[in-house]
Design a protein around this motif. Structure first.
Motif, PDB file in Angstrom:
ATOM      1  N   LEU A  93       0.314  93.967  -3.372  1.00  0.00           N
ATOM      2  CA  LEU A  93      -0.722  94.846  -2.854  1.00  0.00           C
ATOM      3  C   LEU A  93      -1.192  94.394  -1.475  1.00  0.00           C
ATOM      4  O   LEU A  93      -1.476  93.224  -1.255  1.00  0.00           O
ATOM      5  CB  LEU A  93      -1.918  94.854  -3.802  1.00  0.00           C
ATOM      6  CG  LEU A  93      -1.675  95.369  -5.228  1.00  0.00           C
ATOM      7  CD1 LEU A  93      -2.952  95.275  -6.038  1.00  0.00           C
ATOM      8  CD2 LEU A  93      -1.139  96.782  -5.227  1.00  0.00           C
ATOM      9  N   GLN A 113       3.011 100.251  -2.414  1.00  0.00           N
ATOM     10  CA  GLN A 113       2.274  99.238  -3.154  1.00  0.00           C
ATOM     11  C   GLN A 113       2.999  98.843  -4.435  1.00  0.00           C
ATOM     12  O   GLN A 113       2.980  97.678  -4.835  1.00  0.00           O
ATOM     13  CB  GLN A 113       0.864  99.751  -3.464  1.00  0.00           C
ATOM     14  CG  GLN A 113       0.058 100.152  -2.249  1.00  0.00           C
ATOM     15  CD  GLN A 113      -0.057  99.050  -1.214  1.00  0.00           C
ATOM     16  OE1 GLN A 113      -0.133  97.858  -1.558  1.00  0.00           O
ATOM     17  NE2 GLN A 113      -0.068  99.425   0.061  1.00  0.00           N
ATOM     18  N   SER A 160      -3.319  97.809  -8.920  1.00  0.00           N
ATOM     19  CA  SER A 160      -2.029  97.536  -9.538  1.00  0.00           C
ATOM     20  C   SER A 160      -1.917  98.164 -10.919  1.00  0.00           C
ATOM     21  O   SER A 160      -1.118  97.737 -11.743  1.00  0.00           O
ATOM     22  CB  SER A 160      -1.788  96.024  -9.632  1.00  0.00           C
ATOM     23  OG  SER A 160      -2.801  95.418 -10.405  1.00  0.00           O
ATOM     24  N   CYS A 209       1.463 106.066  -0.215  1.00  0.00           N
ATOM     25  CA  CYS A 209       0.870 104.731  -0.292  1.00  0.00           C
ATOM     26  C   CYS A 209       1.298 104.029  -1.578  1.00  0.00           C
ATOM     27  O   CYS A 209       1.681 102.851  -1.574  1.00  0.00           O
ATOM     28  CB  CYS A 209      -0.655 104.849  -0.232  1.00  0.00           C
ATOM     29  SG  CYS A 209      -1.592 103.365  -0.683  1.00  0.00           S
ATOM     30  N   ILE A 252      -6.821 100.512  -3.573  1.00  0.00           N
ATOM     31  CA  ILE A 252      -5.486 100.340  -4.127  1.00  0.00           C
ATOM     32  C   ILE A 252      -5.560  99.447  -5.352  1.00  0.00           C
ATOM     33  O   ILE A 252      -6.284  98.463  -5.374  1.00  0.00           O
ATOM     34  CB  ILE A 252      -4.538  99.734  -3.079  1.00  0.00           C
ATOM     35  CG1 ILE A 252      -4.601 100.550  -1.794  1.00  0.00           C
ATOM     36  CG2 ILE A 252      -3.123  99.684  -3.623  1.00  0.00           C
ATOM     37  CD1 ILE A 252      -3.807  99.967  -0.667  1.00  0.00           C
ATOM     38  N   CYS A 312      -3.137 104.550  -5.519  1.00  0.00           N
ATOM     39  CA  CYS A 312      -3.959 104.571  -4.315  1.00  0.00           C
ATOM     40  C   CYS A 312      -4.988 105.691  -4.440  1.00  0.00           C
ATOM     41  O   CYS A 312      -4.647 106.817  -4.809  1.00  0.00           O
ATOM     42  CB  CYS A 312      -3.097 104.796  -3.070  1.00  0.00           C
ATOM     43  SG  CYS A 312      -1.881 103.480  -2.757  1.00  0.00           S
ATOM     44  N   ALA A 325       1.476 100.930  -9.271  1.00  0.00           N
ATOM     45  CA  ALA A 325       0.328 100.863  -8.362  1.00  0.00           C
ATOM     46  C   ALA A 325      -0.218 102.267  -8.158  1.00  0.00           C
ATOM     47  O   ALA A 325       0.488 103.268  -8.340  1.00  0.00           O
ATOM     48  CB  ALA A 325       0.725 100.261  -7.009  1.00  0.00           C
ATOM     49  N   SER A 334      -2.486 103.214   3.240  1.00  0.00           N
ATOM     50  CA  SER A 334      -2.825 101.948   2.585  1.00  0.00           C
ATOM     51  C   SER A 334      -4.087 101.329   3.165  1.00  0.00           C
ATOM     52  O   SER A 334      -4.799 100.597   2.479  1.00  0.00           O
ATOM     53  CB  SER A 334      -1.658 100.954   2.717  1.00  0.00           C
ATOM     54  OG  SER A 334      -0.517 101.426   2.026  1.00  0.00           O
TER      55      SER A 334
END
Length: 396
Positions: free
Chosen positions: A107, A102, A133, A98, A131, A184, A182, A126
């Motif tokens: 996102l 991202q 950044s 994921c 999620i 997750c 990013a 995702s």
């Protein structure tokens, strides 16, 4: 919703139970709470990610990334009396897949096959993850903050972290800077069944003042979640001793990790160390009242931490490919709606599933980058996005 920023088992619940369900009990002393807060946060380093956006290789998140992220999740669950959760190596792999998507794109929970670094596992993850950044460890505090949602107070990230149904979980992270970074936090689909009637943040009993500042509680708002007590028409008062503190109450916030959720935002006042705040909830068939005791943990030094602190349970190596990560106990990451209240962790820009029995209209929402709602089978996915960089710039 768009975010503009980025436990050990115990009997404490954020609130007093009805006699029907048993009395509230503050299982932790102020000293225990301060020790856990300070020692668990002594090491919040991210660890190195070997993911590479230029080659679309998801790579792995090396220790102490996953152990430290899990440690913070379980810290918040400890403070609220929720059981710890563990890591699942498969969920780690899914979260890493994921994270590469991202990091390479804006996102989004609704990943299309045309996305850069697309992979089917990551696309599915995702829609089942929070999620962010930013990197995995730093985003946990931001999930608990959960303020500045474009759609208003929601607390979906926060409610997922504290959910009855949370666990096992997974963490993935790619990048180390402000671009092509990013993480997750895989949380939906677990098997936890804590059966706690309701959970508040802040909870009943001793709570570090530092938790209020770290998660900007007085700005973001206090919250209460339940799977069994209908909060849709609830009212709330907050008393500081004999002084009635004005608050703004919001209800019907969506089923993200918990069936019901409400917000209680301080109106013109800030929480003070040494004060006790009694929260009383009305308008429900089950009256709720609990007292938050604010303690200043700034005097607790890390040299008081023992060898088993700052990890509490054994620290694992994590690994998107194999080994399970840092300690915790059981408690699945599944969608809310267990028999009791489960508030659950949210994630910056992560999806939360709601309780399968009650889909609300806010089950999906438009996102910064993705735009448009999404639904996941029987669970309405909440699109929880966050921008860690803005928060970091503000605090720098």
């Amino acid at each position: 919703m768009t975010l503009r920023r980025i436990a050990r088992s115990g009997a404490v619940i954020a609130g007093a139970w009805l006699a029907l369900e048993g009395p509230a009990s503050a299982a932790h002393t102020a000293a225990e709470v301060c020790r856990r807060w300070v020692c668990d946060r002594a090491d919040t380093s991210e660890g190195v990610s070997t993911g590479d956006v230029t080659t679309c290789d998801p790579g792995d998140l090396l220790p102490p990334g996953r152990p430290n992220a899990l440690k913070l999740v379980n810290l918040y669950r400890f403070l609220t009396g929720m059981p710890e959760v563990t890591e699942d190596p498969t969920f780690d792999t899914d979260a890493q897949d994921c994270a590469i998507i991202q990091a390479a794109n804006s996102l989004s929970h609704t990943v299309t096959s045309t996305a850069t670094c697309y992979n089917a596992t990551g696309a599915a993850a995702s829609s089942r993850s929070s999620i962010c950044s930013g990197q995995a460890v730093g985003c946990i505090d931001l999930y608990m903050d959960d303020s500045d949602n474009a759609t208003g107070a929601n607390y979906g990230h926060r409610t997922w972290i504290l959910a009855n149904s949370l666990g096992p979980v997974g963490f993935g992270s790619v990048g180390s800077g402000r671009s092509q970074t990013a993480s997750c936090f895989y949380q939906v689909g677990g098997t936890g069944n804590a059966r706690v009637p309701y959970v508040g943040w802040p909870p009943a009993g001793p709570v570090p003042l530092q938790a209020f500042t770290t998660t900007e509680l007085d700005k973001a708002g206090w919250s209460l979640q339940s799977d069994s007590i209908d909060l849709d028409t609830a009212t709330a008062t907050v008393m500081d001793g004999t002084s009635n503190q004005p608050v703004t109450v919001s209800t019907k916030l969506g089923s993200y990790g918990a069936k019901y959720a409400m917000g209680i935002v301080p109106n013109g006042w800030t929480t003070q160390a040494g004060h006790d705040y009694t929260v009383t909830i009305g308008g429900t068939t089950t009256p709720i009242s609990y007292t938050v005791e604010v303690v200043d943990c700034s005097g607790y030094a890390t040299n008081n931490c023992g060898a088993t602190d700052a990890g509490v349970s054994p620290t694992g190596t994590g690994g998107a490919t194999a080994t399970t990560g840092a300690g915790g106990t059981s408690g699945p990451a599944g969608a809310g709606g267990a028999s009791a209240t489960g508030t659950g962790g949210a994630g910056t820009r992560g999806s939360g599933g709601n309780d399968g029995s009650r889909t609300k209209s806010s089950g999906g929402c438009s996102c910064d980058a993705a735009g448009g709602p999404v639904a996941l089978g029987g669970f309405a996915a909440v699109l929880l996005l966050a921008n860690a960089l803005r928060r970091r710039r503000r605090s720098a």
